[in-house]
Design an enzyme around this catalytic site. Sequence first.
Site, PDB file in Angstrom:
ATOM      1  N   CYS A   1       0.432  -1.162   0.348  1.00 37.21           N
ATOM      2  CA  CYS A   1      -0.033   0.290  -0.211  1.00 37.21           C
ATOM      3  C   CYS A   1       0.649   0.901   0.568  1.00 37.21           C
ATOM      4  O   CYS A   1       1.652   2.202  -0.637  1.00 37.21           O
ATOM      5  CB  CYS A   1      -1.123  -0.214   1.113  1.00 37.21           C
ATOM      6  SG  CYS A   1      -2.145   1.026   0.917  1.00 37.21           S
TER       7      CYS A   1
ATOM      8  N   ARG B   1     -12.342   6.427  -1.342  1.00 32.64           N
ATOM      9  CA  ARG B   1     -10.958   5.713  -1.013  1.00 32.64           C
ATOM     10  C   ARG B   1     -11.546   3.994  -1.913  1.00 32.64           C
ATOM     11  O   ARG B   1     -13.562   3.790  -1.581  1.00 32.64           O
ATOM     12  CB  ARG B   1     -11.104   5.309   0.653  1.00 32.64           C
ATOM     13  CG  ARG B   1     -10.687   6.653   1.139  1.00 32.64           C
ATOM     14  CD  ARG B   1      -9.959   6.149   2.620  1.00 32.64           C
ATOM     15  NE  ARG B   1      -9.124   5.554   2.465  1.00 32.64           N
ATOM     16  CZ  ARG B   1      -7.201   6.314   2.435  1.00 32.64           C
ATOM     17  NH1 ARG B   1      -7.395   7.068   1.788  1.00 32.64           N
ATOM     18  NH2 ARG B   1      -7.063   5.247   2.208  1.00 32.64           N
TER      19      ARG B   1
ATOM     20  N   HIS C   1      -3.548  -5.691   2.257  1.00 35.37           N
ATOM     21  CA  HIS C   1      -3.306  -5.201   2.923  1.00 35.37           C
ATOM     22  C   HIS C   1      -3.992  -6.494   4.678  1.00 35.37           C
ATOM     23  O   HIS C   1      -4.182  -7.606   3.666  1.00 35.37           O
ATOM     24  CB  HIS C   1      -4.010  -4.756   3.990  1.00 35.37           C
ATOM     25  CG  HIS C   1      -3.460  -3.215   4.329  1.00 35.37           C
ATOM     26  ND1 HIS C   1      -2.313  -3.130   4.635  1.00 35.37           N
ATOM     27  CD2 HIS C   1      -4.107  -2.166   2.965  1.00 35.37           C
ATOM     28  CE1 HIS C   1      -2.309  -1.654   3.812  1.00 35.37           C
ATOM     29  NE2 HIS C   1      -3.669  -1.055   3.775  1.00 35.37           N
TER      30      HIS C   1
HETATM   31  N1  GLN Z   1      -1.994   6.911   1.650  1.00 32.02           N
HETATM   32  C1  GLN Z   1      -2.605   6.368   0.409  1.00 32.02           C
HETATM   33  C2  GLN Z   1      -3.266   5.765   0.546  1.00 32.02           C
HETATM   34  O1  GLN Z   1      -5.043   6.425   0.886  1.00 32.02           O
HETATM   35  C3  GLN Z   1      -2.079   4.349   1.703  1.00 32.02           C
HETATM   36  C4  GLN Z   1      -3.244   4.348   2.145  1.00 32.02           C
HETATM   37  C5  GLN Z   1      -2.192   2.707   2.811  1.00 32.02           C
HETATM   38  O2  GLN Z   1      -1.602   2.534   2.529  1.00 32.02           O
HETATM   39  N2  GLN Z   1      -3.656   1.805   3.183  1.00 32.02           N
HETATM   40  O3  GLN Z   1      -3.966   5.816  -0.516  1.00 32.02           O
END
Ligand code: GLN
Length: 252
Positions: free
Chosen positions: A95, A129, A196
């Site tokens: 990520c 998101r 993740h």
């Molecule tokens: N900050 C990054 C995004 O939102 C990665 C987030 C994360 O590692 N979950 O794309």
Amino acid sequence: MTTIRVGHLYPDYLNIYADRGNIAVLAARAAWRGHRLDVVELGLGDAIVPGEHDLYYLGGGQDREQLLVAENLAGKAEALCAAVLEGGAALLAVCGGYQLLGRGYRGRHGEEMPGVGLLPLETLAGERRMIGDVLLECELEPGLRTTVAGFENHAGRTLLDPGAQPLGRVVAGFGNDGASGYEGCRLARAVGTYLHGPLLPRNPRLADWLLAQALAHRSGGEPPELEPLADALEARAYELSAGRARSRGGRF
Ligand code: GLN
């Protein structure tokens, strides 16, 4: 017994969604085969010395944490690229760490973060998101097909350069950008992914592939065949995640 030397980059900054669990899995699966994982934390003040580590690990992070390390990491780009591309070290980046391995990441509020330029990609944060379980179809080695399940939560849309090799094809979920049908990126022994969960407890084949690559770096030879493990709990964790991805992955 082989000691596999792991360089864990910025563990104080890049560690969300229990990404440290990936290290725990590598340590356990190495130990069950009679090997040892020696994990060294590489922070802001530590140099990357090509050849010193068999596997590098970068976890996930929010934009805020990524901003705190991006420039420091970009300053170590030459060493990291030499370690992985010339030296053949293995690497797993998840990520936020994955995004920083590309040419750069523009965060949610327009923050420009430089990248390492190791992986042929770049990332721009979008409005919404992309959250949920993901299921991928991967070919870790020619003919070695497998599926990989995990959980994604990212605003970043990652665009691979033409010809770049993704980690897998999205069966269910958003993946790199919610549109291309691909997830992650691979180059040499490096794997970057949004998954993740943490990723490795439910994907033992991917964990073993990484361990075998790290062992190959250590020995200077071919990746060894690792003795199979029972993996009943791992299979249950995978099934749960894959089932959730199939039923509701990839939807806003
Ligand atoms: N900050 C990054 C995004 O939102 C990665 C987030 C994360 O590692 N979950 O794309």
